[in-house]
Design a protein around this motif. Structure first.
Motif, short mmCIF file in Angstrom:
data_model
loop_
_atom_site.label_atom_id
_atom_site.label_comp_id
_atom_site.label_asym_id
_atom_site.label_seq_id
_atom_site.Cartn_x
_atom_site.Cartn_y
_atom_site.Cartn_z
N VAL A 57 45.71 37.13 38.50
CA VAL A 57 45.58 36.41 39.76
C VAL A 57 44.12 36.02 39.98
CG1 VAL A 57 45.98 36.47 42.26
CG2 VAL A 57 47.51 37.73 40.72
N LYS A 58 43.89 34.73 40.23
CA LYS A 58 42.55 34.24 40.52
C LYS A 58 42.35 34.00 42.02
CE LYS A 58 42.68 30.66 37.74
NZ LYS A 58 42.26 29.48 36.97
N ALA A 59 43.41 34.11 42.80
CA ALA A 59 43.35 33.87 44.25
C ALA A 59 42.87 35.12 44.97
CB ALA A 59 44.73 33.49 44.76
N ASP A 60 42.30 34.90 46.14
CA ASP A 60 41.86 36.03 46.96
C ASP A 60 42.45 35.96 48.37
OD1 ASP A 60 40.44 33.88 47.94
OD2 ASP A 60 38.49 34.86 47.90
N HIS A 61 43.74 35.62 48.45
CA HIS A 61 44.42 35.51 49.75
C HIS A 61 44.35 36.83 50.51
CE1 HIS A 61 47.34 32.34 47.81
NE2 HIS A 61 46.08 32.00 47.72
N LYS A 63 42.95 41.18 50.28
CA LYS A 63 42.03 42.12 49.65
C LYS A 63 42.70 42.75 48.44
CE LYS A 63 39.09 46.01 50.80
NZ LYS A 63 38.70 47.00 51.81
N GLU A 108 42.51 39.30 43.88
CA GLU A 108 41.78 38.65 42.80
C GLU A 108 41.54 39.62 41.64
OE1 GLU A 108 38.05 35.59 42.19
OE2 GLU A 108 38.09 36.84 43.98
N GLY A 109 41.95 39.20 40.45
CA GLY A 109 41.79 40.02 39.26
C GLY A 109 42.97 40.94 38.96
N THR A 152 43.75 45.51 43.13
CA THR A 152 42.65 46.08 42.35
C THR A 152 41.90 47.13 43.15
OG1 THR A 152 41.16 44.33 43.10
CG2 THR A 152 42.32 43.96 41.00
N VAL A 159 51.55 31.93 45.24
CA VAL A 159 50.34 31.53 44.54
C VAL A 159 50.70 30.28 43.75
CG1 VAL A 159 49.24 33.81 44.39
CG2 VAL A 159 50.75 33.08 42.55
N GLU A 166 46.06 29.16 40.56
CA GLU A 166 45.55 30.46 41.00
C GLU A 166 45.94 31.59 40.06
OE1 GLU A 166 45.34 30.00 45.81
OE2 GLU A 166 47.34 30.28 44.94
#
Length: 187
Positions: A71-75, A77, A80-81, A166, A178, A182
């Protein structure tokens, strides 16, 4: 006096146990019953819910159902990652919206994503930026029924994913949505 206290105490215990029984029946299933989707309370940290009936599965998605992606999105906390498992892939138009929750609170700016099929009384045509729409999605508390302003849109494949943040914590199940951009291939 002792007899009266005993009766009052007994009545309170009976009353309380009645409430407890009623509440637990609300949240449990009979032996053969499946839970009804409308009975599921949406947790703001997960977006468990149903897929709109008229949503079309993607014919040839980049990320296949059952595969994993990063996942590259940060919708949210810890998103992402994270390693995500693809649980659904659908072709639609995804929208960025701004809205005020129906239960009050601070206006949500630039929320990603609500899809065409989650807007009330919207046909198949792209909804222009600045247009006000009623949201039928319940991804977050106070979203369903909110009047929202469309900020932008993107014709794309959207994915429903499961992932473990994460930052730790419980797995997020059926996160909606997503977009293809993303996600990246897991190496």
């Amino acid at each position: 006096m002792r007899k009266q206290l005993f009766l009052v105490g007994s009545a309170m215990l009976i009353g309380l146990s009645g409430c407890g029984t009623e509440k637990s029946n609300e949240n449990s299933m009979n032996d053969m019953d499946e839970p009804k989707l409308e009975d599921i309370k949406i947790d703001p940290n997960s977006t468990v819910g149903k897929v709109p009936v008229n949503l079309k599965e993607a014919a040839n998605p980049t990320f296949q159902v059952g595969s994993e992606a990063i996942v590259k999105a940060d919708h949210m906390k810890g998103m992402e990652g994270a390693v995500a498992t693809i649980v659904g892939a659908y072709d639609t138009t995804a929208y960025v919206i701004s809205y005020t929750p129906v239960n009050g609170g601070t206006r949500v700016e630039n929320h990603k994503w609500v899809i065409q099929e989650e807007m009330k009384d919207v046909d198949d045509k792209n909804v222009a930026p600045g247009t006000e729409v009623t949201i039928e999605a319940d991804h977050m508390k106070g979203m369903k029924g909110a009047l929202a302003e469309v900020v932008s849109s993107e014709k794309t494949t959207v994915y429903m994913i499961n992932y473990t943040p994460t930052t730790g914590g419980d797995e997020v199940i059926n996160h909606k949505w997503v977009t293809e951009s993303e996600l990246s291939a897991k190496e």
